[in-house]
Design an enzyme around this catalytic site. Sequence first.
Site, PDB file in Angstrom:
ATOM      1  N   LYS A 175      15.860  43.252 -18.942  1.00 33.03           N
ATOM      2  CA  LYS A 175      14.742  42.521 -19.552  1.00 33.03           C
ATOM      3  C   LYS A 175      14.154  41.591 -18.511  1.00 33.03           C
ATOM      4  O   LYS A 175      14.846  41.211 -17.559  1.00 33.03           O
ATOM      5  CB  LYS A 175      15.247  41.691 -20.749  1.00 33.03           C
ATOM      6  CG  LYS A 175      14.174  41.290 -21.728  1.00 33.03           C
ATOM      7  CD  LYS A 175      13.861  42.379 -22.745  1.00 33.03           C
ATOM      8  CE  LYS A 175      12.656  42.035 -23.572  1.00 33.03           C
ATOM      9  NZ  LYS A 175      12.451  42.965 -24.696  1.00 33.03           N
TER      10      LYS A 175
ATOM     11  N   ASP B 124       6.543  43.246 -24.181  1.00 31.33           N
ATOM     12  CA  ASP B 124       7.249  42.439 -25.178  1.00 31.33           C
ATOM     13  C   ASP B 124       6.236  41.360 -25.560  1.00 31.33           C
ATOM     14  O   ASP B 124       5.015  41.555 -25.377  1.00 31.33           O
ATOM     15  CB  ASP B 124       8.546  41.851 -24.593  1.00 31.33           C
ATOM     16  CG  ASP B 124       9.456  41.200 -25.657  1.00 31.33           C
ATOM     17  OD1 ASP B 124      10.190  41.929 -26.337  1.00 31.33           O
ATOM     18  OD2 ASP B 124       9.427  39.962 -25.816  1.00 31.33           O
TER      19      ASP B 124
HETATM   20  P1  NDP Z   1       3.270  40.030 -29.526  1.00 31.86           P
HETATM   21  O1  NDP Z   1       3.034  39.127 -28.393  1.00 31.86           O
HETATM   22  O2  NDP Z   1       2.402  41.219 -29.709  1.00 31.86           O
HETATM   23  O3  NDP Z   1       3.248  39.209 -30.893  1.00 31.86           O
HETATM   24  C1  NDP Z   1       4.110  38.149 -31.134  1.00 31.86           C
HETATM   25  C2  NDP Z   1       3.724  37.503 -32.442  1.00 31.86           C
HETATM   26  O4  NDP Z   1       4.713  36.571 -32.818  1.00 31.86           O
HETATM   27  C3  NDP Z   1       2.419  36.732 -32.351  1.00 31.86           C
HETATM   28  O5  NDP Z   1       1.776  36.762 -33.588  1.00 31.86           O
HETATM   29  C4  NDP Z   1       2.894  35.322 -32.020  1.00 31.86           C
HETATM   30  O6  NDP Z   1       2.007  34.289 -32.410  1.00 31.86           O
HETATM   31  C5  NDP Z   1       4.160  35.255 -32.835  1.00 31.86           C
HETATM   32  N1  NDP Z   1       5.077  34.300 -32.211  1.00 31.86           N
HETATM   33  C6  NDP Z   1       5.597  34.354 -30.958  1.00 31.86           C
HETATM   34  N2  NDP Z   1       6.356  33.284 -30.716  1.00 31.86           N
HETATM   35  C7  NDP Z   1       6.303  32.564 -31.838  1.00 31.86           C
HETATM   36  C8  NDP Z   1       6.887  31.331 -32.212  1.00 31.86           C
HETATM   37  N3  NDP Z   1       7.676  30.650 -31.362  1.00 31.86           N
HETATM   38  N4  NDP Z   1       6.640  30.882 -33.473  1.00 31.86           N
HETATM   39  C9  NDP Z   1       5.857  31.591 -34.323  1.00 31.86           C
HETATM   40  N5  NDP Z   1       5.267  32.745 -34.003  1.00 31.86           N
HETATM   41  C10 NDP Z   1       5.493  33.211 -32.790  1.00 31.86           C
HETATM   42  O7  NDP Z   1       4.811  40.469 -29.413  1.00 31.86           O
HETATM   43  P2  NDP Z   1       5.538  41.728 -30.058  1.00 31.86           P
HETATM   44  O8  NDP Z   1       4.977  42.032 -31.382  1.00 31.86           O
HETATM   45  O9  NDP Z   1       5.591  42.784 -29.011  1.00 31.86           O
HETATM   46  O10 NDP Z   1       7.024  41.178 -30.202  1.00 31.86           O
HETATM   47  C11 NDP Z   1       7.492  40.501 -31.374  1.00 31.86           C
HETATM   48  C12 NDP Z   1       9.008  40.558 -31.428  1.00 31.86           C
HETATM   49  O11 NDP Z   1       9.446  41.917 -31.429  1.00 31.86           O
HETATM   50  C13 NDP Z   1       9.728  39.908 -30.245  1.00 31.86           C
HETATM   51  O12 NDP Z   1      10.945  39.346 -30.708  1.00 31.86           O
HETATM   52  C14 NDP Z   1      10.041  41.093 -29.341  1.00 31.86           C
HETATM   53  O13 NDP Z   1      11.134  40.836 -28.487  1.00 31.86           O
HETATM   54  C15 NDP Z   1      10.392  42.138 -30.386  1.00 31.86           C
HETATM   55  N6  NDP Z   1      10.311  43.528 -29.936  1.00 31.86           N
HETATM   56  C16 NDP Z   1       9.140  44.038 -29.428  1.00 31.86           C
HETATM   57  C17 NDP Z   1       9.086  45.356 -29.046  1.00 31.86           C
HETATM   58  C18 NDP Z   1       7.811  45.988 -28.606  1.00 31.86           C
HETATM   59  O14 NDP Z   1       7.788  47.223 -28.466  1.00 31.86           O
HETATM   60  N7  NDP Z   1       6.733  45.258 -28.402  1.00 31.86           N
HETATM   61  C19 NDP Z   1      10.290  46.222 -29.072  1.00 31.86           C
HETATM   62  C20 NDP Z   1      11.428  45.603 -29.730  1.00 31.86           C
HETATM   63  C21 NDP Z   1      11.435  44.302 -30.099  1.00 31.86           C
HETATM   64  P3  NDP Z   1       1.158  33.480 -31.303  1.00 31.86           P
HETATM   65  O15 NDP Z   1       0.076  34.443 -30.868  1.00 31.86           O
HETATM   66  O16 NDP Z   1       0.650  32.294 -32.031  1.00 31.86           O
HETATM   67  O17 NDP Z   1       2.114  33.132 -30.198  1.00 31.86           O
END
Ligand code: NDP
Length: 446
Positions: free
Chosen positions: A126, A166
């Site tokens: 990662k 991510d």
């Molecule tokens: P994105 O950046 O596309 O979206 C993240 C979302 O979560 C945004 O809406 C963001 O809001 C919100 N968010 C992030 N940090 C916080 C916080 N501290 N408090 C509240 N909201 C928060 O990321 P992904 O959708 O790709 O990833 C989301 C999760 O899924 C992560 O845990 C990631 O590790 C996991 N994941 C992702 C994969 C992938 O293929 N993308 C694969 C497996 C797991 P804001 O814009 O306001 O920050």
Amino acid sequence: MDTRLESVREIVLERNPGENEFHQAVAEVFSSLVPVLDKHPEFADASILERICEPERQIIFRVPWVDDSGQVQINRGFRVEFNSALGPYKGGLRFHPSVYLGIIKFLGFEQIFKNALTGMPIGGGKGGADFDPRGRSDGEIMRFCQSFMTELYRHIGEYTDVPAGDIGVGGREIGYLFGQYKRITNRYESGVLTGKGVTWGGSLVRPEATGYGTVLFTQEMLRTRNQTFDGQRVAVSGAGNVAIHAIAKSQALGASVVTCSDSSGYVVDEDGIDVELLQQIKEVERGRISDYAERRGGSVKFVEGGSVWDVDVTVALPCATQNELDEADAAKLVKSGLVAVAEGANMPCTSKAADIFHDAGVLFGPGKAANAGGVATSALEMQQNASRDAWTFEYTEERLTDIMVGIHDRCAATADEYGKPGNYVVGANISGFVKVADAMLAQGVI
Ligand code: NDP
């Protein structure tokens, strides 16, 4: 805790001071391992536990770049190459201001077992940076990605380490990263990154895969109780890649998803979230969740700063970030009739929250199983790159579905075998761990 596990846990705490998320991820896996060590004393004899907690390689580097006002900015970049027993290191890059070594290590550690569970030949890694992409122009994002890759390129490769997206890293960023890699190396090495655009080596279904996979995993859990998604009332947190596609798939299967969120608050839409509008606002316009409420109008409300888990639902899919659902949230959800939870995000539920779900008999799918569809489809992208092929959406989705059903069944069978029927945490941890530990044993002390 068992003395064999406790002694290694102490070493992990001592060697990695202040890295709370990493400590939490190690404790979560260790909580399942006593019966494994009883059955396989050879693992302890070869110090597999101690070795598996120590990354094979950790890279920390400076990322200098120039912002739109001409000011030099400095960020810190990371890549933790955790374990290559099963294949090249594989795992995403996170760009978020909260990123530090402890978060990258927790994600890399989880990734080892998740990748093993997919049945694909990929190791765990990662990376990321403490860079905040919010409010940055396209040009700034490009310059940051180029500077990041100018150091990272020497550590990665299709047979060595294959990053992906991510939080904060989506198709746009992967494009800039791939472009810079290609320019520096003078190689069109498609298999060096996944999550690429479909016209230049990407796989159909990769953008949807994590969210879809989480819902498919949940569907399999519900099936064990003779239930389906049809008619479920669902809360999703987040509004990014995973959340958007989890909402779309849940609704395609007949559920009503009534929430989504970002770090500013959450929306409640009793008619069911309009995915197209959400996608337009978040992915095209890069706007905020409050814009969704405003544009949708009617009775849709935006709750600033509140917790999405205050809404009564039967299925909860946390898809935002780590430790976003705590014991108070869990207790509240259980009281209001929750049936199932699946972690679309990595470690979104605290360990106490997970205990509450288990004690209440709520189906609980841990992230390393429930969100493994993303990395599994990345491995399918690598297969297409290696054979210079491009599969159809239908075929790729079929493969994803088979993989998610396989992960579910493997977790369920392992939980049964170790006397914890229905406990997907135990099933996922043991099944992933044994596969990696066996490979490490076979490959000697390295
Ligand atoms: P994105 O950046 O596309 O979206 C993240 C979302 O979560 C945004 O809406 C963001 O809001 C919100 N968010 C992030 N940090 C916080 C916080 N501290 N408090 C509240 N909201 C928060 O990321 P992904 O959708 O790709 O990833 C989301 C999760 O899924 C992560 O845990 C990631 O590790 C996991 N994941 C992702 C994969 C992938 O293929 N993308 C694969 C497996 C797991 P804001 O814009 O306001 O920050």
